[in-house]
Design an enzyme around this catalytic site. Structure first.
Site, PDB file in Angstrom:
ATOM      1  N   SER A  57      29.888 -80.786  10.797  1.00 51.99           N
ATOM      2  CA  SER A  57      30.321 -82.145  10.484  1.00 51.99           C
ATOM      3  C   SER A  57      29.570 -83.114  11.400  1.00 51.99           C
ATOM      4  O   SER A  57      28.896 -82.690  12.357  1.00 51.99           O
ATOM      5  CB  SER A  57      31.817 -82.270  10.728  1.00 51.99           C
ATOM      6  N   ASP A  99      27.954 -81.409   6.751  1.00 52.42           N
ATOM      7  CA  ASP A  99      29.234 -81.508   6.049  1.00 52.42           C
ATOM      8  C   ASP A  99      29.752 -82.949   6.173  1.00 52.42           C
ATOM      9  O   ASP A  99      29.780 -83.503   7.274  1.00 52.42           O
ATOM     10  CB  ASP A  99      30.198 -80.519   6.747  1.00 52.42           C
ATOM     11  N   ASP A 121      28.991 -88.041   1.490  1.00 49.18           N
ATOM     12  CA  ASP A 121      30.367 -88.177   1.008  1.00 49.18           C
ATOM     13  C   ASP A 121      30.707 -89.657   0.830  1.00 49.18           C
ATOM     14  O   ASP A 121      31.123 -90.339   1.765  1.00 49.18           O
ATOM     15  CB  ASP A 121      31.316 -87.514   2.015  1.00 49.18           C
ATOM     16  N   HIS A 195      42.095 -80.877   3.727  1.00 47.45           N
ATOM     17  CA  HIS A 195      41.621 -80.397   5.026  1.00 47.45           C
ATOM     18  C   HIS A 195      42.775 -80.106   5.980  1.00 47.45           C
ATOM     19  O   HIS A 195      43.839 -80.707   5.872  1.00 47.45           O
ATOM     20  CB  HIS A 195      40.693 -81.449   5.657  1.00 47.45           C
ATOM     21  N   HIS A 228      36.216 -78.142  -1.068  1.00 48.20           N
ATOM     22  CA  HIS A 228      36.513 -78.385   0.349  1.00 48.20           C
ATOM     23  C   HIS A 228      37.956 -77.971   0.606  1.00 48.20           C
ATOM     24  O   HIS A 228      38.708 -77.641  -0.319  1.00 48.20           O
ATOM     25  CB  HIS A 228      36.342 -79.877   0.666  1.00 48.20           C
ATOM     26  N   GLY A 229      38.348 -78.007   1.879  1.00 50.76           N
ATOM     27  CA  GLY A 229      39.749 -77.796   2.230  1.00 50.76           C
ATOM     28  C   GLY A 229      40.309 -76.481   1.724  1.00 50.76           C
ATOM     29  O   GLY A 229      41.445 -76.421   1.255  1.00 50.76           O
ATOM     30  N   ASN A 271      34.415 -74.179   1.206  1.00 55.98           N
ATOM     31  CA  ASN A 271      34.370 -74.626   2.609  1.00 55.98           C
ATOM     32  C   ASN A 271      35.584 -74.134   3.393  1.00 55.98           C
ATOM     33  O   ASN A 271      36.725 -74.388   2.983  1.00 55.98           O
ATOM     34  CB  ASN A 271      34.395 -76.149   2.673  1.00 55.98           C
ATOM     35  N   ILE A 272      35.304 -73.483   4.507  1.00 53.91           N
ATOM     36  CA  ILE A 272      36.387 -72.946   5.341  1.00 53.91           C
ATOM     37  C   ILE A 272      36.100 -73.260   6.804  1.00 53.91           C
ATOM     38  O   ILE A 272      35.071 -72.868   7.346  1.00 53.91           O
ATOM     39  CB  ILE A 272      36.521 -71.422   5.110  1.00 53.91           C
TER      40      ILE A 272
HETATM   41  P1  13P Z   1      39.700 -76.435   5.778  1.00 52.35           P
HETATM   42  O1  13P Z   1      40.299 -77.439   6.717  1.00 52.35           O
HETATM   43  O2  13P Z   1      40.662 -76.068   4.697  1.00 52.35           O
HETATM   44  O3  13P Z   1      39.149 -75.259   6.472  1.00 52.35           O
HETATM   45  O4  13P Z   1      38.479 -77.171   5.032  1.00 52.35           O
HETATM   46  C1  13P Z   1      37.214 -77.264   5.640  1.00 52.35           C
HETATM   47  C2  13P Z   1      36.296 -78.164   4.920  1.00 52.35           C
HETATM   48  O5  13P Z   1      36.493 -78.573   3.801  1.00 52.35           O
HETATM   49  C3  13P Z   1      35.054 -78.545   5.607  1.00 52.35           C
HETATM   50  O6  13P Z   1      34.323 -79.502   4.894  1.00 52.35           O
HETATM   51  O1  G3H Z   2      36.028 -81.258   6.689  1.00 40.64           O
HETATM   52  C1  G3H Z   2      36.142 -81.291   7.892  1.00 40.64           C
HETATM   53  C2  G3H Z   2      35.734 -80.118   8.701  1.00 40.64           C
HETATM   54  O2  G3H Z   2      36.808 -79.237   8.892  1.00 40.64           O
HETATM   55  C3  G3H Z   2      35.130 -80.563  10.004  1.00 40.64           C
HETATM   56  O3  G3H Z   2      36.076 -81.161  10.804  1.00 40.64           O
HETATM   57  O4  G3H Z   2      35.214 -83.407  11.539  1.00 40.64           O
HETATM   58  O5  G3H Z   2      36.859 -82.074  12.918  1.00 40.64           O
HETATM   59  O6  G3H Z   2      34.485 -81.344  12.746  1.00 40.64           O
HETATM   60  P1  G3H Z   2      35.631 -82.053  12.088  1.00 40.64           P
HETATM   61 ZN    ZN Z   3      35.475 -80.888   3.767  1.00 40.56          ZN
END
Ligand code: 13P
Ligand code: G3H
Ligand code: ZN
Length: 339
Positions: A57, A99, A121, A195, A228-229, A271-272
């Site tokens: 990110s 990301d 995004d 998320h 995502h999420g 995405n995880i």
């Molecule tokens: P999670 O918070 O469910 O792991 O999602 C991560 C994500 O979407 C990163 O872009």
């Molecule tokens: O989608 C978000 C990811 O889990 C990254 O999170 O912005 O805290 O690094 P972060």
């Molecule tokens: Zn995400």
């Protein structure tokens, strides 16, 4: 210093997604912020012969340092190649991905520092503004053979440092126009994932809108979709965190069978992040609680890395279906002459 991703041994996501569409699986996109997370991701994917997207990110890029990160991407490839040779197994394709990129400038900076894939995004923007920004990034990226992920619809929870109270589901009637006008290579959609560790409220049935996914797929058949999420929030990790002093209550994730169903469809990237954070925190808390005399970081980060390895191995084999898929992608990347 500017560098093209090919010089680092990284690949864009095109061949991975083509294989994922053909084979009915999803490529894992695991977030990382530090060395132990990156080692676990790469080693688990090499062991399971899975393609992988290692993603950062904006916050992770600031945390790890952008220069160090470019070398971590390159180092991940070199470590993977050396390990593959030593173990006598095939190499795997690795994409480094931005990301939730939130500006043209951030995407441009990542492209210049060796990212083969970026997400822009613009999902919080009005439709026209999102389409215009995404088009601009896609034009730049494609000049460097970098692949681009866009997003339509807003996930509930915290996304892009903006908190949305409720989901704004993706409107299937917009997707065809969006992907055609922007030229994106993949599209993230909002179908009820979110998320973080609190994806459903108490009493709510954890469930995502596979019907919306089906409608999106009908309108843009064969187009790579991103979820995502998608953490499942393993209860054992939450319990361990709470047993050793943490306070996580009411957490809930996406059921694995729903992710399996999504992975079999047009969803090519899942995405995880949170699951890794939980598993790592659980192990570190356990060790620090049970061995209060311990102060060598390797003694708690090492076991945390082992726990992450098992998590990612299991995800690839039992949820995403990406295990064993690397060889066909490597053949496609090497081209017909060497296939
Ligand atoms: P999670 O918070 O469910 O792991 O999602 C991560 C994500 O979407 C990163 O872009
Ligand atoms: O989608 C978000 C990811 O889990 C990254 O999170 O912005 O805290 O690094 P972060
Ligand atoms: Zn995400």
């Amino acid at each position: 210093m500017k560098v093209h991703y090919a010089a680092l041994g990284l690949v864009n996501t095109r061949a991975m997604f083509a294989a994922a569409i053909r084979g009915g699986f999803a490529v894992p996109a695991y977030n990382f912020n530090n060395m132990e997370q990156l080692q676990a991701i790469v080693m688990a994917c090499l062991e399971t012969q899975s393609p992988v997207i290692i993603q950062v990110s904006k916050g992770a890029r600031e945390y790890a340092d952008r220069t160090l990160l470019r070398h971590m991407g390159q180092g991940a490839v070199e470590m993977m190649k050396r390990e593959a040779a030593e173990k006598g197994v095939g190499e795997i394709p690795i994409a480094l991905h931005l990301d939730h990129g939130d500006s043209y400038e951030l995407c441009a900076s990542c492209i210049e520092s060796g990212f083969p894939s970026v997400m822009i995004d613009g999902s919080h923007l009005p439709y026209e503004d999102n389409a215009a920004l995404t088009r601009e990034v896609a034009d730049l990226a494609h000049r460097h053979d970098v692949t681009v992920e866009g997003e339509l619809g807003v996930l509930a929870g915290v996304e892009d440092e903006v908190a949305a109270a409720a989901h704004t589901y993706t409107r299937p009637e917009e997707v065809e126009d969006f992907v055609t006008r922007t030229g994106v290579d993949s599209l993230a959609i909002s179908i009820g994932t979110s998320h973080g560790a609190y994806k459903f409220k108490a009493g709510q049935t954890p469930s995502i809108r596979l019907d919306i996914l089906g409608e999106v797929e009908r309108r843009i058949p064969g187009f790579p979709i991103v979820l995502h999420g998608s953490s499942s929030i393993p209860q054992e990790a939450v319990d361990a965190i709470n047993r050793y002093g943490g306070t996580l209550t009411g957490s809930a994730g996406i059921p694995e069978e729903q992710l399996r169903a999504a992975a079999r469809s047009a969803v090519c990237k899942i995405n995880i992040d949170s699951d890794g954070r939980l598993v790592m925190t659980a192990k570190i808390r356990e060790i620090l609680a049970l061995k209060p005399q311990e102060f060598d970081p390797r003694k708690y980060l090492g076991p945390a890395r082992e726990a992450l390895l098992s998590l990612y191995r299991e995800k690839n084999k039992n949820v995403l279906g990406s295990a064993g898929r690397a060889p066909e992608i490597m053949r496609a990347l090497r081209g017909p002459a060497l296939a």
